[in-house]
Scaffold this motif. Sequence first.
Motif, PDB file in Angstrom:
ATOM      1  N   PRO A 239      44.474  -8.593 -53.013  1.00 44.12           N
ATOM      2  CA  PRO A 239      44.576  -8.073 -54.381  1.00 44.12           C
ATOM      3  C   PRO A 239      43.792  -6.778 -54.528  1.00 44.12           C
ATOM      4  O   PRO A 239      42.790  -6.562 -53.844  1.00 44.12           O
ATOM      5  N   PRO A 240      44.230  -5.894 -55.427  1.00 47.08           N
ATOM      6  CA  PRO A 240      43.508  -4.633 -55.643  1.00 47.08           C
ATOM      7  C   PRO A 240      42.238  -4.858 -56.457  1.00 47.08           C
ATOM      8  O   PRO A 240      41.996  -5.954 -56.970  1.00 47.08           O
ATOM      9  N   ILE A 241      41.429  -3.829 -56.568  1.00 47.97           N
ATOM     10  CA  ILE A 241      40.231  -3.916 -57.407  1.00 47.97           C
ATOM     11  C   ILE A 241      40.633  -4.122 -58.864  1.00 47.97           C
ATOM     12  O   ILE A 241      40.002  -4.868 -59.595  1.00 47.97           O
ATOM     13  N   ILE A 242      41.709  -3.449 -59.260  1.00 50.51           N
ATOM     14  CA  ILE A 242      42.162  -3.497 -60.646  1.00 50.51           C
ATOM     15  C   ILE A 242      43.685  -3.520 -60.678  1.00 50.51           C
ATOM     16  O   ILE A 242      44.346  -2.868 -59.878  1.00 50.51           O
ATOM     17  N   THR A 243      44.230  -4.312 -61.606  1.00 45.48           N
ATOM     18  CA  THR A 243      45.677  -4.356 -61.814  1.00 45.48           C
ATOM     19  C   THR A 243      45.994  -3.687 -63.151  1.00 45.48           C
ATOM     20  O   THR A 243      45.356  -3.983 -64.162  1.00 45.48           O
ATOM     21  N   TYR A 244      46.958  -2.789 -63.146  1.00 49.18           N
ATOM     22  CA  TYR A 244      47.325  -2.074 -64.368  1.00 49.18           C
ATOM     23  C   TYR A 244      48.803  -1.709 -64.312  1.00 49.18           C
ATOM     24  O   TYR A 244      49.447  -1.793 -63.267  1.00 49.18           O
ATOM     25  N   GLN A 245      49.327  -1.287 -65.449  1.00 49.60           N
ATOM     26  CA  GLN A 245      50.721  -0.859 -65.546  1.00 49.60           C
ATOM     27  C   GLN A 245      50.773   0.580 -66.047  1.00 49.60           C
ATOM     28  O   GLN A 245      50.051   0.948 -66.971  1.00 49.60           O
ATOM     29  N   ASP A 246      51.654   1.382 -65.436  1.00 47.17           N
ATOM     30  CA  ASP A 246      51.856   2.763 -65.882  1.00 47.17           C
ATOM     31  C   ASP A 246      52.825   2.810 -67.057  1.00 47.17           C
ATOM     32  O   ASP A 246      53.802   2.051 -67.104  1.00 47.17           O
ATOM     33  N   SER A 247      52.561   3.716 -67.981  1.00 48.43           N
ATOM     34  CA  SER A 247      53.557   3.950 -69.029  1.00 48.43           C
ATOM     35  C   SER A 247      54.753   4.708 -68.455  1.00 48.43           C
ATOM     36  O   SER A 247      55.887   4.549 -68.898  1.00 48.43           O
ATOM     37  N   VAL A 248      54.486   5.539 -67.457  1.00 46.88           N
ATOM     38  CA  VAL A 248      55.534   6.244 -66.705  1.00 46.88           C
ATOM     39  C   VAL A 248      55.255   6.009 -65.229  1.00 46.88           C
ATOM     40  O   VAL A 248      54.117   6.163 -64.772  1.00 46.88           O
ATOM     41  N   HIS A 249      56.266   5.610 -64.487  1.00 44.42           N
ATOM     42  CA  HIS A 249      56.073   5.265 -63.082  1.00 44.42           C
ATOM     43  C   HIS A 249      55.478   6.446 -62.303  1.00 44.42           C
ATOM     44  O   HIS A 249      55.971   7.571 -62.366  1.00 44.42           O
ATOM     45  N   GLY A 250      54.384   6.172 -61.582  1.00 46.10           N
ATOM     46  CA  GLY A 250      53.750   7.192 -60.760  1.00 46.10           C
ATOM     47  C   GLY A 250      52.739   8.050 -61.485  1.00 46.10           C
ATOM     48  O   GLY A 250      52.077   8.884 -60.866  1.00 46.10           O
ATOM     49  N   LEU A 251      52.599   7.846 -62.816  1.00 49.61           N
ATOM     50  CA  LEU A 251      51.688   8.687 -63.599  1.00 49.61           C
ATOM     51  C   LEU A 251      50.235   8.475 -63.186  1.00 49.61           C
ATOM     52  O   LEU A 251      49.466   9.438 -63.071  1.00 49.61           O
ATOM     53  N   SER A 252      49.856   7.237 -62.922  1.00 48.67           N
ATOM     54  CA  SER A 252      48.462   6.958 -62.548  1.00 48.67           C
ATOM     55  C   SER A 252      48.110   7.617 -61.216  1.00 48.67           C
ATOM     56  O   SER A 252      46.990   8.109 -61.035  1.00 48.67           O
ATOM     57  N   PHE A 253      49.056   7.632 -60.289  1.00 50.45           N
ATOM     58  CA  PHE A 253      48.818   8.270 -58.993  1.00 50.45           C
ATOM     59  C   PHE A 253      48.570   9.764 -59.168  1.00 50.45           C
ATOM     60  O   PHE A 253      47.596  10.313 -58.635  1.00 50.45           O
ATOM     61  N   LEU A 254      49.422  10.414 -59.941  1.00 49.55           N
ATOM     62  CA  LEU A 254      49.278  11.853 -60.159  1.00 49.55           C
ATOM     63  C   LEU A 254      47.987  12.178 -60.901  1.00 49.55           C
ATOM     64  O   LEU A 254      47.296  13.147 -60.581  1.00 49.55           O
ATOM     65  N   PHE A 255      47.645  11.356 -61.879  1.00 44.46           N
ATOM     66  CA  PHE A 255      46.441  11.617 -62.661  1.00 44.46           C
ATOM     67  C   PHE A 255      45.187  11.392 -61.820  1.00 44.46           C
ATOM     68  O   PHE A 255      44.213  12.129 -61.923  1.00 44.46           O
ATOM     69  N   ALA A 256      45.217  10.360 -60.963  1.00 48.17           N
ATOM     70  CA  ALA A 256      44.070  10.098 -60.083  1.00 48.17           C
ATOM     71  C   ALA A 256      43.877  11.239 -59.103  1.00 48.17           C
ATOM     72  O   ALA A 256      42.746  11.680 -58.846  1.00 48.17           O
ATOM     73  N   ILE A 257      44.980  11.741 -58.560  1.00 49.92           N
ATOM     74  CA  ILE A 257      44.918  12.884 -57.650  1.00 49.92           C
ATOM     75  C   ILE A 257      44.313  14.088 -58.365  1.00 49.92           C
ATOM     76  O   ILE A 257      43.437  14.786 -57.834  1.00 49.92           O
ATOM     77  N   ALA A 258      44.782  14.340 -59.581  1.00 52.53           N
ATOM     78  CA  ALA A 258      44.289  15.497 -60.343  1.00 52.53           C
ATOM     79  C   ALA A 258      42.805  15.364 -60.646  1.00 52.53           C
ATOM     80  O   ALA A 258      42.040  16.324 -60.491  1.00 52.53           O
ATOM     81  N   MET A 259      42.368  14.176 -61.062  1.00 54.36           N
ATOM     82  CA  MET A 259      40.965  13.984 -61.423  1.00 54.36           C
ATOM     83  C   MET A 259      40.053  14.134 -60.217  1.00 54.36           C
ATOM     84  O   MET A 259      39.014  14.800 -60.285  1.00 54.36           O
ATOM     85  N   MET A 260      40.411  13.522 -59.096  1.00 57.45           N
ATOM     86  CA  MET A 260      39.500  13.492 -57.949  1.00 57.45           C
ATOM     87  C   MET A 260      39.610  14.717 -57.058  1.00 57.45           C
ATOM     88  O   MET A 260      38.713  14.989 -56.265  1.00 57.45           O
ATOM     89  N   GLN A 261      40.723  15.464 -57.175  1.00 54.69           N
ATOM     90  CA  GLN A 261      40.852  16.672 -56.361  1.00 54.69           C
ATOM     91  C   GLN A 261      40.603  17.925 -57.204  1.00 54.69           C
ATOM     92  O   GLN A 261      39.684  18.692 -56.923  1.00 54.69           O
ATOM     93  N   ILE A 262      41.429  18.145 -58.226  1.00 55.30           N
ATOM     94  CA  ILE A 262      41.231  19.315 -59.085  1.00 55.30           C
ATOM     95  C   ILE A 262      39.911  19.206 -59.824  1.00 55.30           C
ATOM     96  O   ILE A 262      39.159  20.190 -59.950  1.00 55.30           O
TER      97      ILE A 262
END
Length: 290
Positions: A239-262
Amino acid sequence: MKWIRLLLAGWSTLVAALFLASSSGDVTVQLFGSSKHAQYLVKGLVMSGLVVPIILYLYQHLYRMTGIKPKTPIYSWKRGYHFFTGVLLAIALGAMGFIIASSQGWIVIEKWHAPDQWFAALLINVVFAVLYEALPEELGLRGFLYDVLRHRFPAWLSVLLQTLLFVAVTTAVALIQAFVGLAPGVSLDISYIVIIFCFGVGLQLLRLWTGSLWASIGYHLTYLEIMRFAILPHVYGVPPIITYQDSVHGLSFLFAIAMMQIGGIIVSLVILGTKRLIQKRKMIRTDTHS
């Protein structure tokens, strides 16, 4: 032109080691069966076992070429406390990403899973990630290759060239794998190249303002674990550390990338700019008093 030979030697070491390490899975299967843990361990040992001693050896040639050997190199254990600087920065940016996304309704957090469900798998992956990715890549790329480039070019150009070499390592390994008939380890599309380019810039800037390669290693490692056990879970059968649902598929991945890289790039640039401003003010005060 000795600096070019050193640059090529360092880059070729990373390419050869990554190719051999990534291709060692087949040999491991023959020796130990299909155990993923054994495959991960062998890959990590091959990667670090080749890169670390060779790069440290090449560093001695770099010191002789420049005529300058620092009392405390950027990879020294004495700078190791900055490992936690990188870890804490990555955790802070990742947590901020979840807080912002949740408050804006972009994700709906369903459940936090107890550590006993994922902690053992995370620790095993930490060992693999350090040996296979974080330690050899940071020592070779953000360490040695940057320092060779910095001997010849200004800092901003050295950061850019090092990052292009980082992308070139991954590209070269994928091409070699395809040439010898192996499945490429990564998919070389534009989005992946942009992601690793931004990642390389951020890691290099982190090393610059901390003055320690261990900060980049800590950030690199923590970023990988957040992505593998929170953002893109279920790859390791736990199991993951946290389970969540995206309002738009793939949005959490893109936002995590933006926060931790940009976000990491912005934080580093702000700190570097502030440090430079403070240094200029000190110089002005010194000139005024003199």
